[in-house]
Motif scaffolding. Structure first.
Motif, PDB file in Angstrom:
ATOM      1  N   ILE A   1       0.740  -1.160  -0.018  1.00  0.00           N
ATOM      2  CA  ILE A   1       0.084  -0.004   0.134  1.00  0.00           C
ATOM      3  C   ILE A   1       0.870   1.185   0.141  1.00  0.00           C
ATOM      4  N   GLY A   2       0.945   1.906  -0.908  1.00  0.00           N
ATOM      5  CA  GLY A   2       2.066   3.037  -1.226  1.00  0.00           C
ATOM      6  C   GLY A   2       1.561   4.241  -1.296  1.00  0.00           C
ATOM      7  N   TYR A   3       2.399   5.223  -1.269  1.00  0.00           N
ATOM      8  CA  TYR A   3       2.266   6.899  -1.218  1.00  0.00           C
ATOM      9  C   TYR A   3       3.576   7.197  -2.009  1.00  0.00           C
TER      10      TYR A   3
ATOM     11  N   PHE B   1       3.427  -0.821  -6.497  1.00  0.00           N
ATOM     12  CA  PHE B   1       2.411  -0.880  -5.432  1.00  0.00           C
ATOM     13  C   PHE B   1       1.143  -1.611  -5.751  1.00  0.00           C
ATOM     14  N   ASP B   2       0.411  -2.144  -4.892  1.00  0.00           N
ATOM     15  CA  ASP B   2      -0.836  -3.022  -5.138  1.00  0.00           C
ATOM     16  C   ASP B   2      -1.958  -2.111  -5.077  1.00  0.00           C
ATOM     17  N   VAL B   3      -1.655  -1.042  -4.389  1.00  0.00           N
ATOM     18  CA  VAL B   3      -2.667   0.024  -4.275  1.00  0.00           C
ATOM     19  C   VAL B   3      -2.180   1.326  -3.822  1.00  0.00           C
TER      20      VAL B   3
ATOM     21  N   PRO C   1      -4.792   0.787  -8.713  1.00  0.00           N
ATOM     22  CA  PRO C   1      -6.003   0.947  -7.827  1.00  0.00           C
ATOM     23  C   PRO C   1      -5.726   2.257  -7.029  1.00  0.00           C
ATOM     24  N   VAL C   2      -6.572   3.094  -6.570  1.00  0.00           N
ATOM     25  CA  VAL C   2      -6.130   4.320  -5.962  1.00  0.00           C
ATOM     26  C   VAL C   2      -7.506   4.191  -4.739  1.00  0.00           C
TER      27      VAL C   2
ATOM     28  N   ALA D   1     -10.585  -2.465  -2.903  1.00  0.00           N
ATOM     29  CA  ALA D   1      -9.588  -2.098  -4.169  1.00  0.00           C
ATOM     30  C   ALA D   1      -8.581  -3.213  -4.568  1.00  0.00           C
ATOM     31  N   LEU D   2      -8.057  -3.824  -3.503  1.00  0.00           N
ATOM     32  CA  LEU D   2      -7.387  -5.119  -3.722  1.00  0.00           C
ATOM     33  C   LEU D   2      -8.169  -6.499  -4.127  1.00  0.00           C
ATOM     34  N   ALA D   3      -9.349  -6.251  -3.954  1.00  0.00           N
ATOM     35  CA  ALA D   3     -10.093  -7.490  -4.162  1.00  0.00           C
ATOM     36  C   ALA D   3     -10.693  -7.180  -5.599  1.00  0.00           C
ATOM     37  N   GLU D   4     -11.084  -6.085  -6.135  1.00  0.00           N
ATOM     38  CA  GLU D   4     -11.719  -5.841  -7.291  1.00  0.00           C
ATOM     39  C   GLU D   4     -10.784  -5.590  -8.470  1.00  0.00           C
ATOM     40  N   ASP D   5      -9.738  -5.421  -8.149  1.00  0.00           N
ATOM     41  CA  ASP D   5      -8.646  -5.122  -9.322  1.00  0.00           C
ATOM     42  C   ASP D   5      -8.672  -6.292 -10.474  1.00  0.00           C
TER      43      ASP D   5
END
Length: 402
Positions: free
Chosen positions: A233-235, A300-302, A330-331, A363-367
């Motif tokens: 999970i990144g920024y 990043f994954d999200v 995904p954001v 967001a992780l599940a729906e990507d």
């Protein structure tokens, strides 16, 4: 649509900003593809000359004043950066509006005088001034430089920042009123600007689709991410409490120790001294050049924008949203007024720290590959080229009315 004109760019932000690439720089680099451009770098302030001699700005200008480095620096065949050989008096501390504005006009005469030397040297004609949100320095440039068109780009609520609150909030309506064209990146700013100038319009913002582009799938993910477990999970960006919610980030990291929280950017003291540094699933990777950031975002994954809601963040256009989307990631972001208005269909918006966990999980599940492509399409539609086309349209409309 394109133009072949001469432009002068004035900005709050210096050309050599430390972290990444500024909006002013993006606009300038896009402008100079078809136009000649002089970017006016921020002159040295008296307090830096006297008391902050080790600062980057002071060191740069010492070299310019001594002739070691040029004051008019050519970047490419169409772009020059002017580092003005003058010193502006530090006057923001002066509370009396009359005295402040008198000294401000003196500063502007010095600044404009150096700008005019560069304009004459390069034989710029019928030039357009694009003022990127500088409401104090350069407020008198329309009268002093007499441009063909004067444009004010209102894109951030900087008058709510302590330094600019004293005089910026008072002076900004004046510069909006005298501008030929006002463009904004938020409908909120458009409504505000129209109180003083009816020729104000919302045109959005942009993203560097040349930099934030992995169409061929060849962009490398930085080695630093290799040993960081998924999901990441990144920024990316400045890590400061003025804009980011520190408690929210602590909550995410503590509630989901199976997630890796990756923060790329320079920290302020509050973050440096925070509990986040004690958590094993939080990774601070420091400030990086702007050219490296797309690779981090790809890894990043999200991608998140954990803004704290205040007068500045609630209505501003976060540049990083377009950057995240252009990479297809995904954001998840805080549900501010602007995010709900402009990005609600393209991102997951959270209303609380508990909701952040829900939205990141979603967001992780729906990507999917399809959603990945949709996000890239949205991000690229907000290119700087499209942004400038809207400005060119406003220029043509204004000149046709004359």
């Amino acid at each position: 649509m394109s133009m072949k004109r001469d432009f002068i760019v004035l900005s709050l932000q210096p050309w050599s900003a430390f972290f990444g690439t500024t909006v002013s720089k993006y606009i300038t680099l896009e402008l100079c593809k078809t136009n000649r451009v002089i970017f006016l770098d921020n002159p040295l302030q008296r307090n830096f000359q006297l008391f902050r001699r080790d600062a980057q700005e002071s060191q740069k200008y010492r070299k310019v004043f001594r002739g070691i480095e040029p004051d008019l620096e050519q970047i490419n065949e169409n772009l020059w950066i002017l580092h003005p050989k003058t010193i502006l008096e530090s006057i923001n501390w002066i509370s009396n509006p009359g005295i402040h504005d008198w000294l401000g006009k003196m500063n502007d005469r010095r600044f404009a005088g150096k700008a005019k030397e560069a304009i004459d040297k390069l034989k710029f004609k019928d030039y357009i001034i694009l003022n990127d949100n500088s409401m104090i320095s350069g407020i008198n440039f329309k009268e002093l430089l007499n441009p063909a068109v004067y444009i004010y780009f209102l894109r951030d609520h900087v008058t709510k920042v302590a330094y600019h609150a004293t005089h910026g909030a008072r002076l900004e309506p004046q510069i909006i009123k005298k501008s030929d064209i006002v463009v904004t990146n938020s409908p909120y700013f458009t409504d505000y600007a129209k109180q003083f100038n009816p020729n104000s319009s919302f045109i959005g913002q942009g993203v560097d689709i040349g930099l934030y582009n992995d169409d061929k799938g060849t962009l490398s993910i930085p080695d630093e991410l290799n040993n960081i477990p998924h999901p990441r999970i990144g920024y990316t960006g400045n890590i400061v409490t003025l804009r980011l919610d520190l408690d929210l980030l602590i909550h995410i990291a503590e509630q989901r120790p199976d997630w890796s929280l990756v923060l790329v950017g320079p920290e302020d003291d509050a973050f440096k001294n925070s509990k986040l540094h004690q958590l094993k699933n939080v990774y601070f990777l420091g400030g990086r050049p702007g050219t490296e950031l797309p690779g981090f975002v790809k890894g990043f994954d999200v991608a998140i924008n954990p803004q704290i809601i205040n007068d500045i963040t609630n209505i501003n256009y976060p540049l990083k949203l377009d950057e995240y989307l252009a990479m297809g990631v995904p954001v998840v972001a805080t549900k501010t007024w602007f995010m709900d208005f402009y990005f609600s269909k393209d991102s997951y918006l959270a209303t609380s720290k508990e909701d952040y966990i829900v939205q990141i999980t979603k967001a992780l599940a729906e990507d999917s590959p399809e959603k990945h492509k949709e996000r890239i399409f949205v991000g690229k539609s907000h290119s700087w080229a499209n942004f400038l086309e809207k400005i060119y349209t406003q220029i043509e409309l204004f000149q046709n009315k004359r």
